[in-house]
Enzyme design. Sequence first.
Site, PDB file in Angstrom:
ATOM      1  N   GLY A 205       0.841  -1.193   0.000  1.00  0.00           N
ATOM      2  CA  GLY A 205       0.000   0.000   0.000  1.00  0.00           C
ATOM      3  C   GLY A 205       0.873   1.239   0.000  1.00  0.00           C
ATOM      4  O   GLY A 205       2.001   1.203   0.511  1.00  0.00           O
TER       5      GLY A 205
ATOM      6  N   GLN B 228       3.148  10.093   1.083  1.00  0.00           N
ATOM      7  CA  GLN B 228       4.432   9.387   1.241  1.00  0.00           C
ATOM      8  C   GLN B 228       5.399   9.706   0.101  1.00  0.00           C
ATOM      9  O   GLN B 228       6.595   9.468   0.217  1.00  0.00           O
ATOM     10  CB  GLN B 228       4.214   7.873   1.309  1.00  0.00           C
ATOM     11  CG  GLN B 228       3.491   7.424   2.559  1.00  0.00           C
ATOM     12  CD  GLN B 228       3.351   5.922   2.585  1.00  0.00           C
ATOM     13  OE1 GLN B 228       2.401   5.370   2.054  1.00  0.00           O
ATOM     14  NE2 GLN B 228       4.315   5.235   3.184  1.00  0.00           N
TER      15      GLN B 228
ATOM     16  N   CYS C  63       5.644   0.107   7.508  1.00  0.00           N
ATOM     17  CA  CYS C  63       5.296   1.217   6.616  1.00  0.00           C
ATOM     18  C   CYS C  63       6.534   1.582   5.810  1.00  0.00           C
ATOM     19  O   CYS C  63       7.641   1.613   6.370  1.00  0.00           O
ATOM     20  CB  CYS C  63       4.847   2.408   7.461  1.00  0.00           C
ATOM     21  SG  CYS C  63       4.419   3.859   6.497  1.00  0.00           S
ATOM     22  N   LEU C  64       6.344   1.863   4.526  1.00  0.00           N
ATOM     23  CA  LEU C  64       7.488   2.242   3.681  1.00  0.00           C
ATOM     24  C   LEU C  64       8.122   3.540   4.176  1.00  0.00           C
ATOM     25  O   LEU C  64       9.281   3.804   3.894  1.00  0.00           O
ATOM     26  CB  LEU C  64       7.051   2.378   2.222  1.00  0.00           C
ATOM     27  CG  LEU C  64       6.591   1.064   1.556  1.00  0.00           C
ATOM     28  CD1 LEU C  64       6.025   1.328   0.178  1.00  0.00           C
ATOM     29  CD2 LEU C  64       7.736   0.061   1.489  1.00  0.00           C
TER      30      LEU C  64
ATOM     31  N   HIS D  51      -4.774   1.966   7.290  1.00  0.00           N
ATOM     32  CA  HIS D  51      -3.404   2.489   7.414  1.00  0.00           C
ATOM     33  C   HIS D  51      -3.158   3.583   6.365  1.00  0.00           C
ATOM     34  O   HIS D  51      -2.614   4.645   6.684  1.00  0.00           O
ATOM     35  CB  HIS D  51      -2.428   1.318   7.239  1.00  0.00           C
ATOM     36  CG  HIS D  51      -0.976   1.684   7.233  1.00  0.00           C
ATOM     37  ND1 HIS D  51      -0.084   1.248   8.187  1.00  0.00           N
ATOM     38  CD2 HIS D  51      -0.235   2.438   6.368  1.00  0.00           C
ATOM     39  CE1 HIS D  51       1.125   1.724   7.923  1.00  0.00           C
ATOM     40  NE2 HIS D  51       1.059   2.445   6.814  1.00  0.00           N
ATOM     41  N   GLU D  52      -3.602   3.331   5.118  1.00  0.00           N
ATOM     42  CA  GLU D  52      -3.357   4.316   4.042  1.00  0.00           C
ATOM     43  C   GLU D  52      -4.200   5.575   4.248  1.00  0.00           C
ATOM     44  O   GLU D  52      -3.728   6.688   4.009  1.00  0.00           O
ATOM     45  CB  GLU D  52      -3.642   3.706   2.662  1.00  0.00           C
ATOM     46  CG  GLU D  52      -2.835   2.472   2.294  1.00  0.00           C
ATOM     47  CD  GLU D  52      -1.354   2.544   2.590  1.00  0.00           C
ATOM     48  OE1 GLU D  52      -0.781   3.650   2.531  1.00  0.00           O
ATOM     49  OE2 GLU D  52      -0.761   1.503   2.905  1.00  0.00           O
TER      50      GLU D  52
ATOM     51  N   HIS E 210      -2.634   7.900   6.588  1.00  0.00           N
ATOM     52  CA  HIS E 210      -1.575   8.726   5.982  1.00  0.00           C
ATOM     53  C   HIS E 210      -2.153  10.047   5.446  1.00  0.00           C
ATOM     54  O   HIS E 210      -1.498  11.082   5.502  1.00  0.00           O
ATOM     55  CB  HIS E 210      -0.921   7.988   4.805  1.00  0.00           C
ATOM     56  CG  HIS E 210       0.205   7.073   5.193  1.00  0.00           C
ATOM     57  ND1 HIS E 210       1.353   7.517   5.808  1.00  0.00           N
ATOM     58  CD2 HIS E 210       0.371   5.731   5.015  1.00  0.00           C
ATOM     59  CE1 HIS E 210       2.170   6.478   6.001  1.00  0.00           C
ATOM     60  NE2 HIS E 210       1.591   5.389   5.535  1.00  0.00           N
TER      61      HIS E 210
HETATM   62 NI    NI Z   1       2.427   3.426   5.525  1.00  0.00          NI
END
Ligand code: NI
Length: 189
Positions: free
Chosen positions: A46, A51, A94-95, A136-137, A140
């Site tokens: 995701g 991000q 998370c990235l 989660h997304e 963000h």
């Molecule tokens: Ni994330």
Amino acid sequence: MALLPILTAPDPRLKKKSLPVEAVDDGVRQLMDDMLETMYDAPGIGLAAPQVGVLKRVIVLDIDREEAKTGPLFMANPEIIEASDEDASYEEGCLSVPEHYSDVVRPAKVTVRYLDRDGKSQELACEGLLSTCVQHEIDHLDGILFIDHISALKRNIILRKLLKARKEKERDEVEGKPAASAKDPEHAL
Ligand code: NI
């Protein structure tokens, strides 16, 4: 398509609230496609526009790339319109918080309303990993990271380690050392 640089915490842009898109036009579709390519490359399951430094309410997901029947999901202006009382816990990563993982408790099931890649309004009932990933997304888009759901003590330890890792990476780049990366794509949301 193009690979976009992924911001890592702590970065003030990850704490901002993103704005809705007015319509899913060619510019938004381009962003979605670039985000998907960036997410697959990372690799992750995701990715949210902030991000990659774009403060628009756009997310992409693909919880099982091998599973052709689900395929990638593109969502503009996603909104949770229903959430279960029952909770579920999942070890999230998370990235933007590379190589750190923590259990996060969220509603087990949610229904999300969004505009798809063609600008059509859709509703999707999510459970399991997809439910975790969608929540989660969307977090963000409101400037919330999974580490904001854990204790301040744990969060500060992770943030300190990320700063230290960033400094080491910068030093290695100066010295010309290759970057080491070993991420678990199952948990990189
Ligand atoms: Ni994330």
